[in-house]
Design a protein around this motif. Structure first.
Motif, PDB file in Angstrom:
ATOM      1  N   TYR A 228     -17.648  57.654 -15.201  1.00  0.00           N
ATOM      2  CA  TYR A 228     -16.786  57.688 -16.381  1.00  0.00           C
ATOM      3  C   TYR A 228     -17.396  58.521 -17.505  1.00  0.00           C
ATOM      4  N   TRP A 229     -18.664  58.281 -17.818  1.00  0.00           N
ATOM      5  CA  TRP A 229     -19.281  58.943 -18.960  1.00  0.00           C
ATOM      6  C   TRP A 229     -19.629  60.396 -18.683  1.00  0.00           C
TER       7      TRP A 229
ATOM      8  N   ALA B 114      -6.380  49.193 -20.880  1.00  0.00           N
ATOM      9  CA  ALA B 114      -6.425  50.564 -21.390  1.00  0.00           C
ATOM     10  C   ALA B 114      -5.380  50.766 -22.481  1.00  0.00           C
TER      11      ALA B 114
ATOM     12  N   LEU C 297     -10.484  55.780 -16.386  1.00  0.00           N
ATOM     13  CA  LEU C 297     -10.598  54.699 -17.368  1.00  0.00           C
ATOM     14  C   LEU C 297     -10.186  53.364 -16.745  1.00  0.00           C
TER      15      LEU C 297
ATOM     16  N   VAL D 127     -11.789  48.992 -26.229  1.00  0.00           N
ATOM     17  CA  VAL D 127     -11.843  49.728 -24.962  1.00  0.00           C
ATOM     18  C   VAL D 127     -13.207  50.399 -24.812  1.00  0.00           C
TER      19      VAL D 127
ATOM     20  N   THR E 178     -15.851  49.782 -21.716  1.00  0.00           N
ATOM     21  CA  THR E 178     -16.370  50.838 -20.842  1.00  0.00           C
ATOM     22  C   THR E 178     -17.894  50.899 -20.864  1.00  0.00           C
TER      23      THR E 178
ATOM     24  N   ARG F 244     -20.245  53.387 -14.445  1.00  0.00           N
ATOM     25  CA  ARG F 244     -20.391  53.962 -15.791  1.00  0.00           C
ATOM     26  C   ARG F 244     -20.732  55.433 -15.740  1.00  0.00           C
TER      27      ARG F 244
ATOM     28  N   ARG G 147     -12.798  52.295 -14.369  1.00  0.00           N
ATOM     29  CA  ARG G 147     -13.986  51.816 -15.096  1.00  0.00           C
ATOM     30  C   ARG G 147     -13.760  50.390 -15.601  1.00  0.00           C
ATOM     31  N   LEU G 148     -12.559  50.112 -16.099  1.00  0.00           N
ATOM     32  CA  LEU G 148     -12.238  48.756 -16.529  1.00  0.00           C
ATOM     33  C   LEU G 148     -12.291  47.790 -15.344  1.00  0.00           C
TER      34      LEU G 148
ATOM     35  N   ARG H 271     -12.854  51.061  -8.214  1.00  0.00           N
ATOM     36  CA  ARG H 271     -13.735  50.969  -9.377  1.00  0.00           C
ATOM     37  C   ARG H 271     -14.462  52.286  -9.604  1.00  0.00           C
TER      38      ARG H 271
END
Length: 143
Positions: free
Chosen positions: A27-28, A98, A84, A111, A115, A24, A87-88, A21
């Motif tokens: 990912y961001w 995705a 990605l 998507v 996210t 956030r 993150r999902l 995993r």
């Protein structure tokens, strides 16, 4: 919450790891830094480096942009997809979601919403399962 440097390090450490995993922040931060890199590359092509023989401004950095941007894009494609998917997983969705981004507009919005969702503890099902002691496939021809 990860710092930007820790997020980038984590993404590149797990370059093509689609298991587990990603929070956030990982990912961001990665997305923001990629965006900054590509904006900087595209702004490079606007810098005039002199004039050509007709008196027009020449933009020699256009060649740099045309060569470097695709190389960077190819280099970050796999880690971008991997983060990605992770993150999902963190939001407790299958990484196959995705592929929704391939549907124009609606898929990308779905998507994006996925996210943005907070971490879900049920996403632990996507974490790597510990190996069973004593069970090995080495030497059996099954790898």
């Amino acid at each position: 919450m990860l710092t930007p440097a820790a997020a980038i390090a984590s993404v590149f450490r797990k370059y093509a790891d689609f298991t587990g995993r990603a929070p956030r922040s990982e990912y961001w931060w990665f997305g923001l830094i990629l965006w900054v890199v590509f904006v900087a590359l595209s702004l490079l092509q606007l810098i005039p480096t002199g004039t050509d023989r007709n008196g027009y401004p020449s933009h020699n950095f256009e060649l740099v942009f045309m060569l470097v941007a695709p190389i960077v894009a190819i280099g970050v494609l796999l880690p971008s997809l991997a983060v990605l998917v992770r993150r999902l997983h963190d939001a407790n969705f299958s990484g196959w979601f995705a592929l929704l981004a391939l549907f124009p507009l609606v898929g990308a919005v779905v998507v994006l919403v996925f996210t943005l969702l907070p971490s879900n503890s049920a996403g632990a099902r996507f974490d790597r399962q510990p190996s069973v002691p004593g069970l090995s496939f080495q030497g059996s021809g099954l790898h």
